[in-house]
Scaffold this motif. Structure first.
Motif, mmCIF file in Angstrom:
data_model
loop_
_atom_site.group_PDB
_atom_site.id
_atom_site.type_symbol
_atom_site.label_atom_id
_atom_site.label_comp_id
_atom_site.label_asym_id
_atom_site.label_seq_id
_atom_site.Cartn_x
_atom_site.Cartn_y
_atom_site.Cartn_z
ATOM 1 N N GLY A 59 0.747 -1.199 -0.017
ATOM 2 C CA GLY A 59 -0.025 0.058 0.002
ATOM 3 C C GLY A 59 0.845 1.363 -0.147
ATOM 4 O O GLY A 59 2.092 1.208 0.305
ATOM 5 N N GLY A 60 0.139 2.572 -0.263
ATOM 6 C CA GLY A 60 0.810 3.690 -0.341
ATOM 7 C C GLY A 60 0.227 4.780 -1.038
ATOM 8 O O GLY A 60 -1.120 4.631 -1.006
ATOM 9 N N ALA A 61 0.777 5.798 -1.185
ATOM 10 C CA ALA A 61 -0.091 7.038 -1.698
ATOM 11 C C ALA A 61 0.862 7.721 -2.579
ATOM 12 O O ALA A 61 2.163 7.802 -2.409
ATOM 13 N N PHE A 62 0.155 8.350 -3.644
ATOM 14 C CA PHE A 62 0.835 9.220 -4.658
ATOM 15 C C PHE A 62 0.241 9.850 -5.391
ATOM 16 O O PHE A 62 -1.091 9.840 -5.359
ATOM 17 N N GLN A 63 0.632 10.786 -6.227
ATOM 18 C CA GLN A 63 0.202 11.615 -7.204
ATOM 19 C C GLN A 63 0.280 11.183 -8.614
ATOM 20 O O GLN A 63 1.395 10.676 -8.970
ATOM 21 N N GLY A 64 -0.870 10.690 -9.272
ATOM 22 C CA GLY A 64 -0.585 10.154 -10.623
ATOM 23 C C GLY A 64 -1.651 10.484 -11.766
ATOM 24 O O GLY A 64 -2.655 11.216 -11.336
ATOM 25 N N TYR A 65 -1.722 10.092 -13.112
ATOM 26 C CA TYR A 65 -2.573 10.211 -13.966
ATOM 27 C C TYR A 65 -3.383 9.134 -14.272
ATOM 28 O O TYR A 65 -2.757 7.852 -14.435
#
Length: 722
Positions: A252-258
């Motif tokens: 699991g994790g968190a990120f900014q993406g398209y």
């Protein structure tokens, strides 16, 4: 200013003209009145940008965690369903399986599962031999992906891609299990078809804002369900941002993406629904986050512009009269300090409120788990007769579970969701009754003193919780004095106005003080002292819940906890509690033993494990149980059956227990209803006076609760004995 002689010995003050250096100084101040707000505006905008991003990350991670817990419960329920079916048909031939009784069993099994579309048993050639729906026996599913996978190897509980059901015509995805012959050959499959639309509805309910997206994603990129709901869905390529993030951090994790699905830039959080090859993904549109920041930026700009205008005006006036400027600066400094103090109090209140909400939610889920553990231990122990060793082991397990229940009560105390029974309490009498306990707890090196005025009014609180709070404060004082010292417990009555203690409503209070001569706390420790799980004690020497529990108890009782401490000068804890009235108590009659009778009980519970445990206790008491996993399902059953009592959980998605009770009482005003919950604040949400069953509970608690609301029959029925 300078002194000028006038008429002998008398002097008068006359204004001095501004010097050139003073003019230059005020010109610099005039320039600063524009420059400083601009710099502050830029710095505030940068800080707010970081704060908005941090808050958004917390929202996405928290929402993904909610979706993860829901998905885990669904898949665990399906796993249990597959196991029940496997146990039912194990050793049966396909001709025996094809009998109508098996399909009826599958229909009953599927009925309470809102997430399930259908349940099937398929032979080794891919033909359906039993199912929860009607089907065409000539149609084979041998070409389906999950059938081919299970035929090729034992894939365990396999999650298929989404498909359109041949029998139901509904978009679904399947969780399947392989059947084998006694000699180990492939002998067909059991599978449960799940509804993507069901998952999409839950995602929509869990999403905090509208500009969001969610998905239930297989680890190879197959989209099983998504928000907003759409069918069919393309596979997510391995080169996309989300698949690369999963490959880098599989848990699991968190990120900014398209997103390649709807061409939008988002802030994402994801978690694996272990041990299943499935991920939950939740994202918030980056455009919405930026819009929130720009909105805040506009507000900051307006404040900065107003500040610049005010400062410019003040500086110009200062050029005319220096004394006026000085007075204005003094007033501005005082206002700034008051505003800063107000902001600090507001931020601290918001922080503690957020911690309280989080802690209350965790305690609620833990209460559900403890309800399952305690209930089943209680049932198993009653069935043991001669195995003393097993009983001792079960008693040990029960003690551990009850310690867990005590921990949840502390968490609920901090979150201000515990059940309280307020009454008028004589503080002096209560402390006097605790003196022996306190003396034994302190040791020979610490002396305790009490100072109470003769006419001290009572307080209106829960006496048991007040005893626990005072004991915790005294034990904290003891730990702060390893070399010995003195503890003083005192109290005084105070009438408070709003400005005296901003955290208290105006009114009459009693302030109870516990003061020690210990080592005290520095400012940083004092600021965090009431945070849950914060402790300065060594590992294993404290939970960090004592002061947070006292804080929650005081606020829920209508008062507050205030700490005053300085390093090396001891600590004083003030417990402000609302004043009560003197009560004349009439001894209550001893309660009579309740009579039990067998009832038809409608049990409403959205957690399958809690449902199973409570149903087992009810059946053990001799009752017949109807089960509903939601409020809507319960109302449907009530249209067809006439139960004698309804037992409902409070915290359920879609419809709470109180809302369900209001719907039932609208048609059945005299229907007995028990509300099962670990929270306290639900009592204020409805005009109904519903009896409560606190979680977690034992079998005897459940029996007494039912007996208290159901009129006994002429011939009481005894519960099962072992």
């Amino acid at each position: 200013m300078r002194l000028r002689q006038s008429g002998g010995a008398r002097y008068a003050l006359v204004p001095m003209p501004f010097s050139s250096s003073s003019v230059r100084l005020y010109r610099l101040l005039l320039a600063a009145s524009v420059l400083v707000p601009t710099v502050v505006f830029v710095a505030a905008g940068a800080w707010n940008r970081a704060d908005v991003l941090r808050e958004n990350r917390e929202i996405t991670v928290r929402t993904a965690a909610i979706m993860h817990e829901h998905a885990r419960k669904v898949f665990d329920t399906v796993e249990l369903t597959l196991a029940l079916i496997d146990d039912r048909v194990r050793g049966m031939s396909w001709d025996e399986i094809a009998r109508p009784e098996t399909s009826a069993f599958l229909r009953d099994l599927k009925a309470p599962l809102e997430q399930a579309v259908s349940v099937w048993l398929t032979d080794a050639d891919g033909f359906v031999r039993a199912g929860s729906q009607t089907w065409d026996p000539k149609v084979s599913i041998a070409d389906r992906e999950w059938f081919q996978v299970q035929k090729a190897r034992n894939a365990g509980s396999h999650v298929s891609p989404a498909f359109l059901g041949k029998a139901t015509g509904i978009a679904s995805f399947a969780v399947s299990r392989r059947r084998i012959t006694p000699d180990g050959r492939f002998d067909g499959i059991i599978h449960v078809a799940l509804s993507p639309e069901y998952f999409a509805r839950f995602m929509a309910e869990a999403a905090p804002t509208t500009a969001t997206a969610g998905a239930l994603l297989r680890e190879d990129g197959e989209i099983l369900a998504r928000l907003p709901y759409r069918w069919p869905n393309p596979r997510v390529p391995a080169t996309t941002d989300i698949m690369r993030a999963i490959a880098a951090n599989p848990l699991g994790g968190a990120f900014q993406g398209y997103s390649t699905v709807d061409k939008r830039d988002r802030f994402y959080a994801y978690r694996k629904v272990a041990p299943y090859p499935v991920y939950v993904v939740f994202g918030v549109d980056a455009a919405q986050v930026n819009a929130q920041w720009l909105h805040n930026l506009a507000a900051y700009g307006a404040v900065a512009l107003a500040s610049a205008l005010v400062l410019t005006l003040v500086s110009w006036l200062a050029l005319q009269r220096a004394q006026a400027e000085q007075q204005a600066l003094v007033r501005l400094r005082a206002e700034s300090e008051q505003r800063l103090l107000a902001e600090q109090r507001l931020l601290q209140a918001q922080k503690m409120e957020s911690l309280g909400q989080l802690t209350g939610g965790v305690a609620h889920d833990f209460n559900n788990l403890l309800a399952v553990v305690i209930g089943n231990i209680d049932l198993v122990r009653r069935r043991l007769k001669d195995d003393d060793r097993a009983k001792r082991l079960l008693d040990t397990a029960m003690q551990g579970a009850q310690r867990g229940a005590s921990l949840t009560q502390r968490l609920l105390a901090f979150a201000r969701r515990q059940d309280l029974s307020p009454q008028s309490v004589d503080v002096g009498g209560l402390v006097e009754g605790m003196t022996d306990l306190l003396t034994r707890s302190l040791g020979a090196d610490i002396r305790i003193e009490t100072v109470f005025p003769a006419e001290l009014p009572p307080v209106r609180v829960d006496p048991g919780q007040l005893e626990m709070a005072l004991l915790n404060l005294v034990l904290n004082a003891r730990d702060a004095m390893p070399a010995g010292g003195a503890i003083t417990i005192s109290a005084e009555a105070r009438d408070m106005a709003g400005a005296d203690r901003p955290m208290l409503r105006p009114g009459s209070y009693v302030c109870i003080r516990v003061a020690d001569t210990g080592m005290g706390m520095e400012a940083e420790t004092l600021a965090r002292a009431v945070e849950p799980f914060f402790t300065t004690k060594g590992v294993g020497k404290g939970t960090g819940l004592g002061l947070s529990m006292i804080h929650g108890f005081a606020v829920q009782s209508g008062g507050m906890l205030r700490l005053d401490s300085e390093r090396g000068r001891g600590t004083t804890a003030e417990l402000w509690l609302p004043r009560g009235e003197v009560e004349i108590r009439i001894p209550e009659a001893e309660p009579s033993n309740p009579e039990y009778r067998a009832c038809l009980v409608l049990l409403v519970e959205d957690d399958p494990l809690v449902m199973a445990g409570t149903a087992a206790m009810l059946e053990d008491l001799g009752h017949t149980v109807l089960q509903a996993s939601s409020g809507d399902a319960a109302l449907t059953i009530l249209e067809q059956r006439e139960p004698e009592i309804v037992i409902t959980d409070q915290s359920m998605p879609g419809m709470t227990g109180v809302e369900l009770a209001e719907r039932i009482r609208a048609k059945r005003p005299h229907m007995p209803i028990l509300l099962a919950s670990g929270h306290a604040e639900i009592a204020t949400r409805s005009s109904l006076d519903l009896p409560r069953l606190a979680k977690p509970f034992l079998r005897q608690d459940l029996a007494h609760a039912i007996a208290s609301v159901v009129t006994p029959s002429c011939e009481p029925v005894a519960a099962k004995s072992y």
